[in-house]
Design an enzyme around this catalytic site. Structure first.
Site, PDB file in Angstrom:
ATOM      1  CB  THR A  63      -4.919   9.591  -0.903  1.00 25.47           C
ATOM      2  OG1 THR A  63      -3.583   9.075  -1.463  1.00 25.47           O
ATOM      3  CG2 THR A  63      -5.059   8.924   0.397  1.00 25.47           C
ATOM      4  CB  SER A  83       2.694   9.309   3.566  1.00 28.10           C
ATOM      5  OG  SER A  83       4.014   9.520   2.701  1.00 28.10           O
TER       6      SER A  83
END
Length: 661
Positions: A455, A533
């Site tokens: 990410t 998330s």
């Protein structure tokens, strides 16, 4: 294109592009590598740069590209009593870009200087990161983006998350005995976990709505980096080394990033990505429709379905059906500041809002985050919010009224469960919401926590005050490991973010795979998106832009962003100080440990860790070998009272913030 013609002249340099061995492995000799690095140095020096605070006009060179942010851990341990990671605070009068890689930051700045706005620059950053940080994000993955429009004063949320495929079986991640397959490497590798990518569609959408340049314009810096070569950074080299066993199964990856099948590129090696450059040129010419409806769509789907390790089910129709969804952002108030985050399928915005709401009610005044009693309160607030988070999933496929978690009576009830004096070690019950039978569904699993350099997050603030906060991912390092043959980009493994165990028809998992297509908004249809998330965040003060921030790193993203906001808004710290400050967090509920960044257990932090233990907290020390990747990746920018912009990249990694005057 007139802006980019000038841009191309500015950053073009001469070298021999992409030569290959007969076997297809890229040929790079030392003389060529030196020439490329010298050329890159010339390019970097040509870019406009803001003066760095406390660092006069020192030249940014290619050495910075693969060494910036690499702290001396031995020195840190040897001098723990005074250790703090350093953060670079860039200050500029007009614009600011902060990303996970200096060359991606330069790409964003180049677009801004060529007349682009924050959206244009953010798109250029994303495509450049696809080149220089390929393990973390790219057009084969998905993204969440928040945009503050200075003209309207409105914050908009765009969901480019991957979707399930039409033929996906909810039991595809179970073995013959009905037990979940191992997450690593079995579930994540191959076509089985590849979701329909959304990143390219997202940026095509926001460029059309808010940009001043076209897709062809903003792709140009990435094309140059891919075609002309760039040095492999430390983080990319470490990721390649750690994933070499599964990556070596894919010939295209070996051809692009390996010396041979056993030896991936070392830091500083020059990578040429001609196939990716070809793809970007194709998209510049034909647009995003080529990816979702053209020949490339067929190639992507065929690659997933024919994968020899774990075949997936993606079809060309799945790609053509993909839609970006504009959603209502989660808006909350923290000490008079308006905090905006992403709604489901991301759990980030709601969980962040809950953490801040709980902290505001239990910790008043100026907050010293390293006061043990305050740290206890913050840890307990995070544990409480993460228990609430269990009810969050793609709300287009769930009846849970998750916004009621933020209601006044619900907040007060949940806080009544907190012991404000010490940690009890007792599990926190999942919230009970009106009208919901919690025995009717199975709560989501927590994904195996192997987040490292997965990410990416980046932020842009332009001269007009427009702000972008974007978190982008292909899930694990290099996603599924699949590189689309002849096109040079990795495909995600985001469908592994669904629960491996789908539950039963009588008690289905909230976050189970669902291949049904539903109407999310009037006229907007989508298949289910796995929960996330990711927490791109924008903060306003009195309706004016104040702060834009976000993080990479799995579920640790949420408390990391919360910690920065608390330190800035309640702790009186500057943005660089707040991002560099050693972190602790509790994501596991009361029965789990409070994770502590290793400097907090050395020297000046030893009394802090000891005091937390005295207050009943189990400590999970994040070792020096892990702390930078699992707790790093915060990037942010803030508008100062005098209107200047300050930007910071997390010193735990190798990113860079740079601005324009």
């Amino acid at each position: 294109m007139k802006h980019i013609r000038a841009l191309s002249v500015l950053i073009a340099f001469t070298l021999t592009s992409c030569t290959y061995h007969a076997t297809g492995t890229i040929q790079v000799d030392k003389d060529a590598a030196r020439e490329v690095r010298e050329a890159i140095d010339d390019v970097l020096r040509a870019f406009p740069r803001a003066r760095m605070r406390d660092r006069e006009d020192d030249a940014l060179t290619s050495q910075d590209v693969y060494s910036v942010g690499q702290s001396d851990l031995e020195g840190a341990a040897g001098n723990a009593a005074t250790y703090r990671p350093a953060a670079w605070g860039e200050i500029a009068s007009k614009a600011m870009v902060s990303t996970a890689h200096p060359l991606a930051t330069q790409a964003g700045l180049a677009i801004l200087r060529a007349g682009g706005n924050a959206i244009d620059a953010a798109a250029a950053v994303q495509f450049a990161l696809n080149v220089v940080e390929p393990q973390s994000s790219g057009i084969g993955g998905g993204s969440f983006l928040l945009y503050y429009d200075a003209a309207s004063g409105k914050v908009q949320a765009y969901d480019g998350r991957e979707t399930a495929t039409s033929g996906m079986d909810p039991r595809c991640f179970l073995d013959e005995d009905g037990k979940p397959l191992p997450y690593y490497p079995t579930r994540i590798t191959g076509g089985r976990g590849v979701g329909v990518p959304g990143t390219l569609a997202l940026f095509d959408e926001v460029l059309a709505q808010h940009g001043t340049m076209g897709l062809a314009d903003v792709l140009q810096p990435a094309i140059i980096l891919a075609e002309r070569g760039h040095p492999i950074s430390n983080r990319v080299a470490l990721a390649l080394e750690s994933q070499k066993e599964r990556l070596s199964k894919y010939r295209e990856v070996v051809r692009t990033f390996f010396y041979d099948e056993r030896h991936p590129f070392a830091p500083g090696e020059i990578a040429f990505q001609c196939d990716l450059a070809k793809t970007f040129r194709l998209l510049a010419e034909r647009g995003a429709d080529e990816f979702y409806e053209g020949r490339l769509a067929s190639i992507i789907a065929d690659t997933v379905r024919r994968d020899r390790i774990a075949r997936g089910t993606m079809t060309r129709d799945d790609l053509s059906a993909y839609r970006v969804i504009e959603r209502e952002p989660v808006e909350s108030d923290y000490r008079g500041y308006s905090v905006y985050g992403m709604p489901p399928p991301s759990t980030g915005g709601a969980t962040l809002a809950l953490i801040l709401e709980y902290i505001e009610r239990v910790a008043g005044g100026t907050i010293d985050a390293y006061d043990p009693q305050v740290a206890h309160a913050i840890s307990e607030c995070e544990a409480l919010a993460f228990s609430d988070r269990a009810l969050l999933s793609d709300d287009g496929f769930s009846d849970v009224p998750w916004r009621s978690l933020l209601g006044e009576s619900q907040i007060e009830h949940r806080l009544s469960l907190m012991n404000r004096e010490r940690a009890t070690g007792e599990a926190i019950p999942v919230p009970t919401l009106a009208g919901i039978d919690e025995d009717a569904f199975r709560l989501p699993d927590e994904a195996d926590d192997l987040a490292r350099s997965c990410t990416t997050h980046f932020v842009v603030v332009d001269a007009a005050g427009n702000m972008v906060s974007c978190t982008s991912s292909i899930e694990f390092e290099f996603g599924s490991g699949i590189m689309v043959p002849g096109y040079g980009f990795f495909l995600n493994n985001e469908l592994t973010d669904f629960d491996a165990d789908p539950g039963t028809d009588e008690k289905p998992a909230l976050n189970r795979v669902d291949s049904e297509e539903r109407e999310i908004h009037p006229g907007v249809f989508s298949r289910k998106r796995p929960r996330s998330s990711m927490s791109p965040t924008i903060v306003l003060k009195d309706g004016k832009p104040f702060l834009v921030v976000g993080c990479a790193g799995g579920s640790r993203i949420i408390p990391a962003v919360a910690f920065v906001l608390v330190n800035v808004i309640s702790g009186g710290k500057s943005l660089p100080e707040a991002i560099a400050a050693p972190r602790y967090m509790n994501r596991q509920g009361r029965s789990g440990a409070t994770e502590v960044e290793f400097p907090l257990s050395l020297g000046f932090g030893s009394s802090f860790a000891s005091a937390l233990k005295d207050l009943g907290h189990d400590e999970a020390l994040l070792s020096p070998a892990r702390w930078k990747d699992v707790l790093g990746g915060v990037h942010g920018a803030m508008i100062l009272p005098d209107g200047r912009r300050i930007g910071t990249a997390d010193p735990r990694r190798e990113g860079r913030a740079l601005g324009l005057d």
